[in-house]
Design an enzyme around this catalytic site. Structure first.
Site, PDB file in Angstrom:
ATOM      1  N   PHE A 164       1.911  -3.344   3.910  1.00  0.00           N
ATOM      2  CA  PHE A 164       2.206  -4.656   4.482  1.00  0.00           C
ATOM      3  C   PHE A 164       3.683  -4.982   4.266  1.00  0.00           C
ATOM      4  CE2 PHE A 164      -2.276  -6.795   4.101  1.00  0.00           C
ATOM      5  CZ  PHE A 164      -2.721  -5.999   5.135  1.00  0.00           C
TER       6      PHE A 164
ATOM      7  N   CYS B 161       0.802  -1.223   0.000  1.00  0.00           N
ATOM      8  CA  CYS B 161       0.000   0.000   0.000  1.00  0.00           C
ATOM      9  C   CYS B 161       0.835   1.275   0.000  1.00  0.00           C
ATOM     10  CB  CYS B 161      -0.959  -0.010   1.182  1.00  0.00           C
ATOM     11  SG  CYS B 161      -2.052  -1.453   1.168  1.00  0.00           S
TER      12      CYS B 161
ATOM     13  N   LYS C 199      -9.184   8.129   2.801  1.00  0.00           N
ATOM     14  CA  LYS C 199      -9.788   6.798   2.648  1.00  0.00           C
ATOM     15  C   LYS C 199     -11.188   6.704   3.249  1.00  0.00           C
ATOM     16  CE  LYS C 199      -5.327   4.373   2.576  1.00  0.00           C
ATOM     17  NZ  LYS C 199      -4.451   5.535   2.907  1.00  0.00           N
TER      18      LYS C 199
ATOM     19  N   GLU D 229      -0.519   5.290  13.959  1.00  0.00           N
ATOM     20  CA  GLU D 229      -0.159   6.512  13.234  1.00  0.00           C
ATOM     21  C   GLU D 229      -0.293   7.771  14.090  1.00  0.00           C
ATOM     22  OE1 GLU D 229      -0.707   8.578   8.815  1.00  0.00           O
ATOM     23  OE2 GLU D 229      -2.118   7.022   9.464  1.00  0.00           O
TER      24      GLU D 229
ATOM     25  N   HIS E 135      -9.786   2.234   0.345  1.00  0.00           N
ATOM     26  CA  HIS E 135      -8.342   2.040   0.262  1.00  0.00           C
ATOM     27  C   HIS E 135      -7.958   1.537  -1.127  1.00  0.00           C
ATOM     28  CE1 HIS E 135      -4.308   1.335   1.175  1.00  0.00           C
ATOM     29  NE2 HIS E 135      -4.386   0.526   2.218  1.00  0.00           N
TER      30      HIS E 135
ATOM     31  N   HIS F 279      -2.301   8.069   6.495  1.00  0.00           N
ATOM     32  CA  HIS F 279      -2.538   6.765   5.852  1.00  0.00           C
ATOM     33  C   HIS F 279      -3.904   6.234   6.283  1.00  0.00           C
ATOM     34  CE1 HIS F 279      -1.631   2.999   3.918  1.00  0.00           C
ATOM     35  NE2 HIS F 279      -1.803   2.334   5.041  1.00  0.00           N
TER      36      HIS F 279
END
Length: 417
Positions: free
Chosen positions: A403, A165, A337, A316, A342, A305
């Site tokens: 990831f 991502c 998002k 975060e 996403h 994010h």
């Protein structure tokens, strides 16, 4: 070596809330939601029945039928977004040497729809290995970069970055570094994704990564909310034209903003979970600030994010507070998002476009779908909940985390000579 200044001269996007940059930005500012029932396949037997699909996209409006058959949907999205970005930038053979124009374009999972269809066709057959001759070119992650270069004749640096991502953010970082160090004057950077397929939705659902709020998909993506239960899959992509400043000025290009710094890091922690104390995110943001020559007090806005996952949306903010300290409440933070879902490998570039437009328009889009504060996140943050915020944005950071623990933070700044 003289380091080159890098500016943004073109934008292109195709997203669940708008099929071009103008529509996308209007959707963001108004808090438009892209979620709805999945139409790309029968999801009735899956745990999640909804996603953020691109609406009203007919590939035959952009490509002839033969070309449509050659390209997976994620590559079609790439070509459409890149075309808008190149057109917006006004790049032509009259004002730019195409031998020096690069393309760095990526995807998180590439032609997963093509892979599924080909394997299923094989499994239903008599065992004879008859595969479409376009199977491999449609599937592989580097193909959009190649397709874009072929379409325009761009012969500069050409490759794909793959970091889940964070993929398209890393594409932007690589483009920035190439221009910054004088290796190319112009690079089209971006990413695209079309993972709303049986394999994409099934795989992420089995990981318990997706929201299962099937009774209310419009409020399913709720970053930083107490009752968030996973991300909503999106699709689409975006492209951004980065250019050496003097080159842009010579040809009279419109300059949206300046890219002044980037930082990358690894969590070195877990294949899917973020570091619980946000250590990798702290490093990427600190490195981006140092690269930009800015102190924490120089940042007005963060495009987070913020996927709407239980662990990520805690890590975060912890990282943000560790980096920005007492300045944190002065930063307008938002989560794109919450509206687009996403976009996986395409998320970073789409959110970079949103960040650039926030700087240009002095508006921070909202984080929609907030209902209850999460005590684990705590106070001291301006998450721009539910309503856009008008404010001066001189410099902003956008974060992307993938990831495998791949982190990228990019700093954009209002342009001035």
């Amino acid at each position: 070596m003289e380091l080159k200044r890098v500016v943004v001269t073109g934008l292109g996007a195709i997203t669940p809330i708008g099929n071009n940059v103008k529509e996308f930005w209007s959707g963001l500012v108004s808090g438009k939601n892209g979620a709805g029932a999945i139409t790309r396949f029968d999801s009735s037997s899956f745990k999640t029945h909804f996603a953020c699909e691109v609406k009203g996209f007919d590939p035959e409006n952009f490509f002839d039928k033969k070309e449509v058959r050659k390209h997976d949907l994620y590559a079609q999205f790439a070509l459409v977004a890149a075309d808008e970005a190149v057109s917006d930038a006004g790049i032509s053979s009259e004002n730019t040497d195409f031998d020096e124009v690069g393309v760095i374009w990526t995807s998180g999972i590439g032609g997963v729809g093509t892979f599924y269809n080909e394997v299923m066709d094989f499994a239903k057959g008599d065992g004879t290995p008859l595969f479409n001759p376009f199977f491999v070119p449609k599937m592989i992650l580097n193909m959009p970069a190649g397709l874009i270069s072929i379409k325009y004749g761009f012969r500069g640096p050409n490759f794909a970055t793959v970091s889940a991502c964070a993929s398209s953010s890393h594409a932007i970082v690589e483009a920035f570094n190439h221009i910054h160090f004088g290796k190319a004057p112009v690079i089209i950077a971006g990413g695209s994704e079309a993972g709303i397929t049986e394999t994409g939705v099934g795989g992420f659902t089995s990981m318990r990564a997706l929201s299962t709020r099937n009774d209310d998909p419009l409020t399913a993506s709720r970053p930083f909310d107490l009752n968030r239960d996973g991300f909503v899959m999106g699709e689409g992509g975006g492209g951004i034209v980065l250019e050496e400043m003097e080159h842009a000025l010579r040809r009279g290009a419109h300059i949206y903003a300046e890219l002044v710094g980037a930082g990358v890091s690894a969590d070195a922690y877990h294949i899917t979970s973020p570091h619980p104390e946000g250590y990798g995110a702290i490093l990427s943001m600190k490195r981006a600030l140092a690269d930009a020559g800015l102190s924490p007090k120089g940042i007005d806005h963060i495009n987070a994010h913020a996927t709407s996952t239980p662990a990520g949306d805690i890590a975060e903010p912890i990282a943000i507070k560790a980096v920005f300290g007492e300045h944190t409440p002065e930063i307008s933070i938002n989560a794109t998002k919450s509206m687009t879902g996403h976009l996986l490998g395409g998320a970073g570039v789409v959110e970079s476009i949103a960040t650039v437009l926030a700087i240009q328009n002095s508006i921070v889009p909202p984080t929609i779908n907030h209902f209850d504060d999460d005590p684990q996140i705590g106070g001291g943050f301006d998450f721009t909940f539910n309503k856009a915020r008008k404010r001066e944005v001189n410099a902003a950071i956008t974060n992307a985390f993938g990831f495998g623990g791949h982190n990228a933070s990019i700093v954009f700044k209002k342009f001035s000579i």
